[in-house]
Design an enzyme around this catalytic site. Structure first.
Site, mmCIF file in Angstrom:
data_model
loop_
_atom_site.group_PDB
_atom_site.id
_atom_site.type_symbol
_atom_site.label_atom_id
_atom_site.label_comp_id
_atom_site.label_asym_id
_atom_site.label_seq_id
_atom_site.Cartn_x
_atom_site.Cartn_y
_atom_site.Cartn_z
ATOM 1 N N THR A 133 -1.992 -5.166 -6.003
ATOM 2 C CA THR A 133 -0.599 -4.866 -6.349
ATOM 3 C C THR A 133 0.196 -6.078 -6.814
ATOM 4 O O THR A 133 -0.052 -7.208 -6.361
ATOM 5 C CB THR A 133 0.104 -4.265 -5.115
ATOM 6 O OG1 THR A 133 1.515 -4.273 -5.328
ATOM 7 C CG2 THR A 133 -0.179 -5.040 -3.830
ATOM 8 N N GLU A 135 3.013 -6.667 -5.785
ATOM 9 C CA GLU A 135 3.705 -7.170 -4.592
ATOM 10 C C GLU A 135 3.084 -8.486 -4.114
ATOM 11 O O GLU A 135 3.720 -9.247 -3.390
ATOM 12 C CB GLU A 135 3.641 -6.142 -3.462
ATOM 13 C CG GLU A 135 4.644 -5.022 -3.579
ATOM 14 C CD GLU A 135 6.084 -5.478 -3.411
ATOM 15 O OE1 GLU A 135 6.392 -6.102 -2.382
ATOM 16 O OE2 GLU A 135 6.892 -5.219 -4.299
ATOM 17 N N TYR A 157 3.065 -5.355 4.118
ATOM 18 C CA TYR A 157 2.234 -4.626 3.145
ATOM 19 C C TYR A 157 1.541 -5.606 2.201
ATOM 20 O O TYR A 157 0.318 -5.560 2.007
ATOM 21 C CB TYR A 157 3.121 -3.651 2.352
ATOM 22 C CG TYR A 157 2.477 -3.087 1.099
ATOM 23 C CD1 TYR A 157 1.554 -2.054 1.165
ATOM 24 C CD2 TYR A 157 2.802 -3.590 -0.174
ATOM 25 C CE1 TYR A 157 0.964 -1.533 0.006
ATOM 26 C CE2 TYR A 157 2.228 -3.079 -1.325
ATOM 27 C CZ TYR A 157 1.310 -2.049 -1.224
ATOM 28 O OH TYR A 157 0.733 -1.549 -2.363
ATOM 29 N N LYS A 161 -2.398 -6.507 1.678
ATOM 30 C CA LYS A 161 -3.042 -6.360 0.369
ATOM 31 C C LYS A 161 -3.630 -7.701 -0.117
ATOM 32 O O LYS A 161 -4.571 -7.723 -0.901
ATOM 33 C CB LYS A 161 -2.035 -5.816 -0.651
ATOM 34 C CG LYS A 161 -1.738 -4.316 -0.482
ATOM 35 C CD LYS A 161 -2.855 -3.458 -1.075
ATOM 36 C CE LYS A 161 -2.531 -1.987 -1.060
ATOM 37 N NZ LYS A 161 -3.593 -1.159 -1.643
#
Ligand code: NAP
Ligand code: G4F
Length: 383
Positions: A133, A135, A157, A161
């Site tokens: 991601t 992110e 999160y 990841k």
């Protein structure tokens, strides 16, 4: 014989579009779904045939990424040519409330998939796609972000990841596995979960125009995202696994937009002009004007008079509850590598994405209201 794919997270937005895409290409698709107390297969019901049907194209297995025995057994049974590891606790804000679970499902879950493939002796046969991601870039170290940009995660999160990303790279290098990361920037659709910001906006805008909701409350409206359409992004996932070797790719549009501008676009689709006033927590969005022809075309003539009476009223406001302890202010990807190596091109721009979501939500919100008013009885009587 067509190929066999296994998708974790098949009940989610991307799982549904990917399953449909792969079935269209002739794949047999196996999906892992969690046992939940209500049906949650709405996004894939149109693809599913019961076990009595021969040569089914979609087969579902109960499972969970936090259960390594279960993951290993399913991979052994399915013997997939390709695994798409899309399953995750995917909500950034919620990950601050369930950080350990996010680490388990999103981080260690990835390891469970990779290690199962290795232990089962499938490293030569099975290719693995990891749903990484944008992110990961978090507090961005470079603009735009590309494959070589250093990561700086800003949420539990993203930290989970980050582990998923690096363990995928490590298994590729250590065991010569065809394992790849798609570093996907935000992608949305009519199937997007209702609490992600674009879907929250298109649902609320539809309800406000239909007179079902008074106002939309948001967090940081100045955050910028590089938004694409999930339909385009699942094509990239597949293309990544068709390459001769595993690698990592940024998938993005290269254009960034504020949350505030996405609000403006969603209302403009219905001919509603919103004017923003004030700053920070005091910022509000007020109805400035209505293009009546556009409103009638998008929403319906019967809703116009009630809505016109609201000109000058506030329909957007800030609620601090939606702020995050650490925010990702700006994401914008550089898709040069995916365009050159994969030949990937998105078909939807942001206006087309917004239109697709608004059309769908206006239709859904009208249908919901009809059912709530007892319309289901009328439907039943007609049957
Ligand atoms: P989504 O709609 O939230 O779907 C997530 C899926 O994961 C759902 O099927 C969910 O099942 C499943 N899941 C959650 N916890 C699980 C667990 N412990 N075991 C097995 N399955 C589990 O997310 P999405 O937007 O389709 O995203 C797909 C993947 O791409 C995710 O890994 C996400 O983090 C990543 N990603 C998404 C974006 C984006 O903008 N959409 C961008 C970059 C990366 P339930 O239906 O039972 O909840
Ligand atoms: O739609 P969002 O919740 O998506 P976010 O946090 O960017 O995460 C999504 O995209 C990631 C890819 O970059 C995925 F990895 C992840 O799984 C997920 O799919 O929020 C977007 C922005 C944020 O800056 C948030 O603070 O919108 C801002 N925002 C403002 N008001 C809001 C709200 N977000 C939500 N969900 N709800 C609000 O009311």
């Amino acid at each position: 014989m067509g190929k066999v794919a296994l998708i974790t997270g098949i009940t989610g937005q991307d799982g549904a579009y990917l399953a449909e895409y792969l079935i269209g290409l002739g794949y047999t698709v196996h999906g892992i779904k969690r046992r939940v107390s209500l049906f949650n297969t709405e996004r894939i019901d149109h693809l599913y045939d019961g076990p009595e049907v021969k040569d089914r194209k979609l087969v579902l297995h109960y499972g969970d990424l936090t259960d390594s025995m279960n993951i290993t057994r399913i991979i052994q049974e399915v013997q997939p040519d390709e695994i798409y590891n899309l399953g995750a606790m995917s909500h950034v804000k919620v990950s601050f409330e369930s950080p350990e679970y996010a680490a388990d499902a999103d981080g260690i879950g990835t390891l469970r998939v990779l290690e199962a493939v290795r232990l089962l002796g499938l490293t030569e046969k099975t290719r693995i796609y990891q749903a990484s991601t944008s992110e990961l870039y978090g507090l961005v170290q470079e603009v735009p972000q590309r494959e070589t940009t250093p990561f700086y995660p800003r949420s539990p999160y993203a930290c989970a990841k980050l582990y998923g990303y690096w363990i995928t790279v490590n298994y590729r290098e250590a065991y010569n596995m065809h394992a790849s990361n798609g570093i996907l920037f935000n992608h949305e659709s009519p199937l997007r979960g209702e609490t992600f910001v674009t879907r929250k906006i298109t649902r609320a805008a539809s309800k406000i125009a239909l007179g079902q909701q008074n106002a939309l409350y948001l967090g940081n409206m100045s955050a910028k995202r590089d938004w694409g359409h999930a339909k385009d992004y699942v094509r990239a996932m597949h293309a990544i696994l068709q390459q001769p070797a595993g690698d990592d790719y940024v998938i993005a549009t290269g254009i960034t937009t504020t949350v505030r501008d996405f609000v403006t676009m969603s209302f403009i689709y219905m001919g509603i002009e919103v004017e923003f006033k004030g700053e920070g927590v005091d910022e509000i969005g007020v109805i400035k004007s209505i293009n009546e022809d556009k409103f009638i075309e998008a929403v319906g003539a019967e809703y116009l008079d009630a809505f016109k009476a609201r000109i000058g009223q506030t329909i957007v406001a800030v609620d601090e509850r939606y702020f995050r302890p650490t925010e990702v202010e700006l994401l914008i990807g550089d898709p040069t590598k995916s365009k050159t190596v994969l030949g990937w091109e998105p078909e939807y721009d942001l206006a087309a994405l917004c239109e697709d979501m608004m059309k769908s939500d206006i239709y859904l919100m009208k249908k919901d209201a009809y059912l709530h008013k007892g319309g289901y009885k009328i439907l039943k009587n007609l049957e």
